[in-house]
Write a protein that holds these residues in place. Structure first.
Motif, PDB file in Angstrom:
ATOM      1  N   SER A  58      -6.112 -23.904  21.869  1.00 33.93           N
ATOM      2  CA  SER A  58      -5.908 -22.465  22.058  1.00 33.93           C
ATOM      3  C   SER A  58      -7.132 -21.689  21.567  1.00 33.93           C
ATOM      4  O   SER A  58      -7.458 -20.636  22.116  1.00 33.93           O
ATOM      5  CB  SER A  58      -4.641 -22.003  21.342  1.00 33.93           C
ATOM      6  OG  SER A  58      -4.691 -22.332  19.978  1.00 33.93           O
ATOM      7  N   GLU A  59      -7.827 -22.223  20.562  1.00 32.13           N
ATOM      8  CA  GLU A  59      -9.071 -21.589  20.102  1.00 32.13           C
ATOM      9  C   GLU A  59     -10.138 -21.643  21.197  1.00 32.13           C
ATOM     10  O   GLU A  59     -10.902 -20.700  21.385  1.00 32.13           O
ATOM     11  CB  GLU A  59      -9.598 -22.253  18.827  1.00 32.13           C
ATOM     12  CG  GLU A  59      -8.747 -22.021  17.600  1.00 32.13           C
ATOM     13  CD  GLU A  59      -7.531 -22.949  17.525  1.00 32.13           C
ATOM     14  OE1 GLU A  59      -7.483 -23.991  18.226  1.00 32.13           O
ATOM     15  OE2 GLU A  59      -6.611 -22.616  16.762  1.00 32.13           O
ATOM     16  N   HIS A  64     -13.179 -18.956  25.676  1.00 32.61           N
ATOM     17  CA  HIS A  64     -13.491 -19.016  27.111  1.00 32.61           C
ATOM     18  C   HIS A  64     -12.327 -18.442  27.918  1.00 32.61           C
ATOM     19  O   HIS A  64     -11.683 -19.164  28.686  1.00 32.61           O
ATOM     20  CB  HIS A  64     -13.759 -20.457  27.535  1.00 32.61           C
ATOM     21  CG  HIS A  64     -14.809 -21.161  26.753  1.00 32.61           C
ATOM     22  ND1 HIS A  64     -16.145 -20.917  26.921  1.00 32.61           N
ATOM     23  CD2 HIS A  64     -14.717 -22.093  25.776  1.00 32.61           C
ATOM     24  CE1 HIS A  64     -16.835 -21.689  26.089  1.00 32.61           C
ATOM     25  NE2 HIS A  64     -15.995 -22.406  25.379  1.00 32.61           N
ATOM     26  N   PRO A  65     -12.029 -17.140  27.768  1.00 36.64           N
ATOM     27  CA  PRO A  65     -10.860 -16.570  28.457  1.00 36.64           C
ATOM     28  C   PRO A  65     -11.034 -16.583  29.974  1.00 36.64           C
ATOM     29  O   PRO A  65     -12.146 -16.463  30.485  1.00 36.64           O
ATOM     30  CB  PRO A  65     -10.792 -15.148  27.913  1.00 36.64           C
ATOM     31  CG  PRO A  65     -12.167 -14.835  27.454  1.00 36.64           C
ATOM     32  CD  PRO A  65     -12.780 -16.134  27.024  1.00 36.64           C
ATOM     33  N   GLY A  66      -9.918 -16.780  30.665  1.00 35.38           N
ATOM     34  CA  GLY A  66      -9.905 -16.665  32.118  1.00 35.38           C
ATOM     35  C   GLY A  66     -10.385 -17.887  32.873  1.00 35.38           C
ATOM     36  O   GLY A  66     -10.544 -17.834  34.085  1.00 35.38           O
ATOM     37  N   GLU A  71      -5.964 -29.487  28.630  1.00 37.52           N
ATOM     38  CA  GLU A  71      -6.297 -30.903  28.425  1.00 37.52           C
ATOM     39  C   GLU A  71      -5.835 -31.749  29.610  1.00 37.52           C
ATOM     40  O   GLU A  71      -6.554 -32.641  30.049  1.00 37.52           O
ATOM     41  CB  GLU A  71      -5.690 -31.431  27.125  1.00 37.52           C
ATOM     42  CG  GLU A  71      -6.480 -31.028  25.919  1.00 37.52           C
ATOM     43  CD  GLU A  71      -6.139 -31.833  24.674  1.00 37.52           C
ATOM     44  OE1 GLU A  71      -5.171 -32.640  24.689  1.00 37.52           O
ATOM     45  OE2 GLU A  71      -6.857 -31.649  23.685  1.00 37.52           O
ATOM     46  N   THR A  72      -4.673 -31.457  30.149  1.00 39.61           N
ATOM     47  CA  THR A  72      -4.175 -32.244  31.279  1.00 39.61           C
ATOM     48  C   THR A  72      -5.088 -32.092  32.491  1.00 39.61           C
ATOM     49  O   THR A  72      -5.433 -33.082  33.140  1.00 39.61           O
ATOM     50  CB  THR A  72      -2.729 -31.837  31.634  1.00 39.61           C
ATOM     51  OG1 THR A  72      -1.904 -32.033  30.489  1.00 39.61           O
ATOM     52  CG2 THR A  72      -2.193 -32.647  32.794  1.00 39.61           C
ATOM     53  N   ILE A 103     -16.365 -27.362  31.196  1.00 39.85           N
ATOM     54  CA  ILE A 103     -16.819 -26.270  30.330  1.00 39.85           C
ATOM     55  C   ILE A 103     -16.814 -26.824  28.904  1.00 39.85           C
ATOM     56  O   ILE A 103     -15.765 -27.256  28.424  1.00 39.85           O
ATOM     57  CB  ILE A 103     -15.902 -25.043  30.443  1.00 39.85           C
ATOM     58  CG1 ILE A 103     -15.989 -24.467  31.855  1.00 39.85           C
ATOM     59  CG2 ILE A 103     -16.266 -23.995  29.393  1.00 39.85           C
ATOM     60  CD1 ILE A 103     -15.025 -23.334  32.126  1.00 39.85           C
ATOM     61  N   PRO A 104     -17.965 -26.864  28.253  1.00 35.64           N
ATOM     62  CA  PRO A 104     -17.974 -27.363  26.869  1.00 35.64           C
ATOM     63  C   PRO A 104     -17.127 -26.468  25.970  1.00 35.64           C
ATOM     64  O   PRO A 104     -17.172 -25.245  26.092  1.00 35.64           O
ATOM     65  CB  PRO A 104     -19.441 -27.304  26.460  1.00 35.64           C
ATOM     66  CG  PRO A 104     -20.216 -27.133  27.720  1.00 35.64           C
ATOM     67  CD  PRO A 104     -19.293 -26.467  28.701  1.00 35.64           C
ATOM     68  N   ALA A 105     -16.355 -27.078  25.093  1.00 38.29           N
ATOM     69  CA  ALA A 105     -15.529 -26.297  24.168  1.00 38.29           C
ATOM     70  C   ALA A 105     -16.411 -25.400  23.310  1.00 38.29           C
ATOM     71  O   ALA A 105     -16.068 -24.254  23.031  1.00 38.29           O
ATOM     72  CB  ALA A 105     -14.679 -27.218  23.303  1.00 38.29           C
TER      73      ALA A 105
END
Length: 138
Positions: A58-59, A64-66, A71-72, A103-105
Protein backbone atom coordinates in the motif's frame (compact mmCIF):
# COMPACT_ATOMS: atom_id res chain seq x y z
CA UNK A 1 35.32 -41.29 -13.40
CA UNK A 2 35.62 -40.14 -9.78
CA UNK A 3 32.52 -38.71 -8.12
CA UNK A 4 32.52 -35.59 -5.97
CA UNK A 5 31.61 -37.69 -2.94
CA UNK A 6 34.65 -39.91 -3.56
CA UNK A 7 36.87 -36.83 -3.85
CA UNK A 8 35.49 -34.74 -0.99
CA UNK A 9 33.40 -37.07 1.18
CA UNK A 10 29.74 -36.76 2.14
CA UNK A 11 28.23 -33.27 2.13
CA UNK A 12 28.04 -31.55 5.51
CA UNK A 13 24.64 -30.09 4.74
CA UNK A 14 22.27 -30.01 1.78
CA UNK A 15 19.97 -27.02 1.36
CA UNK A 16 16.94 -28.32 -0.53
CA UNK A 17 14.31 -26.45 -2.48
CA UNK A 18 11.87 -27.18 0.35
CA UNK A 19 14.38 -25.61 2.77
CA UNK A 20 14.68 -22.53 0.53
CA UNK A 21 10.88 -22.16 0.39
CA UNK A 22 10.58 -22.53 4.16
CA UNK A 23 13.39 -20.03 4.78
CA UNK A 24 11.87 -17.46 2.40
CA UNK A 25 14.77 -17.61 -0.04
CA UNK A 26 12.27 -18.82 -2.65
CA UNK A 27 8.73 -17.51 -2.97
CA UNK A 28 6.27 -20.01 -4.43
CA UNK A 29 3.86 -18.80 -7.09
CA UNK A 30 0.28 -19.89 -6.39
CA UNK A 31 -0.30 -23.08 -8.38
CA UNK A 32 -3.57 -21.89 -9.95
CA UNK A 33 -2.01 -18.63 -11.18
CA UNK A 34 1.05 -20.43 -12.55
CA UNK A 35 -1.19 -22.91 -14.38
CA UNK A 36 -3.31 -20.08 -15.78
CA UNK A 37 -0.09 -18.50 -17.10
CA UNK A 38 0.72 -21.78 -18.88
CA UNK A 39 2.99 -23.63 -16.42
CA UNK A 40 2.45 -27.35 -15.71
CA UNK A 41 5.13 -27.48 -12.99
CA UNK A 42 5.66 -25.72 -9.67
CA UNK A 43 7.13 -22.22 -10.06
CA UNK A 44 9.08 -20.26 -7.48
CA UNK A 45 10.93 -16.95 -7.61
CA UNK A 46 14.05 -16.06 -5.71
CA UNK A 47 13.62 -13.49 -2.97
CA UNK A 48 15.55 -10.94 -5.08
CA UNK A 49 13.43 -11.50 -8.22
CA UNK A 50 10.23 -11.31 -6.16
CA UNK A 51 11.36 -8.14 -4.40
CA UNK A 52 12.29 -6.40 -7.63
CA UNK A 53 9.45 -7.46 -9.92
CA UNK A 54 6.49 -8.70 -7.83
CA UNK A 55 6.41 -7.17 -4.34
CA UNK A 56 3.95 -4.27 -4.05
CA UNK A 57 2.52 -2.69 -0.91
CA UNK A 58 0.00 0.00 0.00
CA UNK A 59 3.00 2.30 0.56
CA UNK A 60 4.05 1.61 -3.05
CA UNK A 61 0.50 2.51 -4.16
CA UNK A 62 0.83 5.82 -2.32
CA UNK A 63 4.17 6.55 -4.03
CA UNK A 64 2.80 5.59 -7.47
CA UNK A 65 -0.90 6.60 -7.48
CA UNK A 66 -3.08 5.70 -10.43
CA UNK A 67 -0.95 2.91 -11.85
CA UNK A 68 -3.18 0.02 -10.75
CA UNK A 69 -0.34 -2.22 -9.61
CA UNK A 70 -0.87 -5.32 -7.47
CA UNK A 71 1.32 -8.25 -6.49
CA UNK A 72 -0.99 -10.65 -8.31
CA UNK A 73 -0.88 -8.62 -11.52
CA UNK A 74 2.89 -8.16 -11.31
CA UNK A 75 3.37 -11.89 -10.66
CA UNK A 76 1.13 -12.70 -13.64
CA UNK A 77 3.33 -10.54 -15.87
CA UNK A 78 6.50 -12.30 -14.69
CA UNK A 79 4.97 -15.78 -15.04
CA UNK A 80 3.58 -15.11 -18.50
CA UNK A 81 6.74 -13.46 -19.88
CA UNK A 82 8.82 -16.33 -18.48
CA UNK A 83 6.47 -18.81 -20.13
CA UNK A 84 6.76 -17.05 -23.51
CA UNK A 85 10.56 -17.01 -23.18
CA UNK A 86 10.73 -20.73 -22.48
CA UNK A 87 8.33 -21.56 -25.32
CA UNK A 88 10.52 -19.69 -27.80
CA UNK A 89 13.85 -21.07 -26.47
CA UNK A 90 15.82 -23.83 -28.14
CA UNK A 91 14.98 -27.33 -26.90
CA UNK A 92 17.18 -28.59 -24.10
CA UNK A 93 18.14 -25.15 -22.76
CA UNK A 94 17.87 -25.18 -18.97
CA UNK A 95 18.23 -21.43 -18.27
CA UNK A 96 16.42 -18.88 -20.41
CA UNK A 97 16.86 -15.10 -20.04
CA UNK A 98 13.87 -12.80 -20.43
CA UNK A 99 12.74 -9.28 -19.60
CA UNK A 100 9.64 -7.88 -17.99
CA UNK A 101 8.44 -4.29 -17.76
CA UNK A 102 7.58 -3.21 -14.23
CA UNK A 103 7.28 -0.03 -12.21
CA UNK A 104 10.04 -0.15 -9.59
CA UNK A 105 8.65 0.15 -6.06
CA UNK A 106 11.44 2.64 -5.35
CA UNK A 107 12.07 5.18 -8.07
CA UNK A 108 10.21 6.81 -10.93
CA UNK A 109 6.57 6.07 -11.70
CA UNK A 110 7.35 4.68 -15.14
CA UNK A 111 7.86 1.16 -16.33
CA UNK A 112 11.45 0.01 -16.74
CA UNK A 113 12.90 -3.27 -17.94
CA UNK A 114 14.00 -5.89 -15.46
CA UNK A 115 16.15 -8.78 -16.61
CA UNK A 116 15.33 -12.20 -15.21
CA UNK A 117 16.09 -15.82 -16.05
CA UNK A 118 13.98 -18.97 -15.94
CA UNK A 119 15.70 -22.15 -14.82
CA UNK A 120 14.05 -25.50 -15.51
CA UNK A 121 15.53 -28.25 -13.41
CA UNK A 122 15.01 -31.06 -10.96
CA UNK A 123 13.35 -30.51 -7.61
CA UNK A 124 14.23 -32.28 -4.38
CA UNK A 125 12.87 -35.61 -5.67
CA UNK A 126 13.97 -35.22 -9.29
CA UNK A 127 10.64 -33.75 -10.45
CA UNK A 128 10.57 -30.82 -12.89
CA UNK A 129 10.44 -27.43 -11.18
CA UNK A 130 10.76 -23.87 -12.45
CA UNK A 131 12.78 -21.18 -10.73
CA UNK A 132 12.73 -17.54 -11.81
CA UNK A 133 15.73 -15.52 -10.71
CA UNK A 134 17.86 -12.52 -11.50
CA UNK A 135 20.56 -13.25 -14.08
CA UNK A 136 23.41 -13.08 -11.56
CA UNK A 137 21.81 -15.62 -9.20
CA UNK A 138 22.35 -19.37 -9.33
Amino acid sequence: MTSLTELYGEPIHQFTRADALEAGDLMEAPRDLAQEAGWRWPVALTRAAWGDCVAWSSEDDARHPGHGQSETGRLWDVLRMAFYAVRSANPGVRAVPFEVLRIPAEGPSRATRARLAVHCGPGDSGETVITIMQPDES
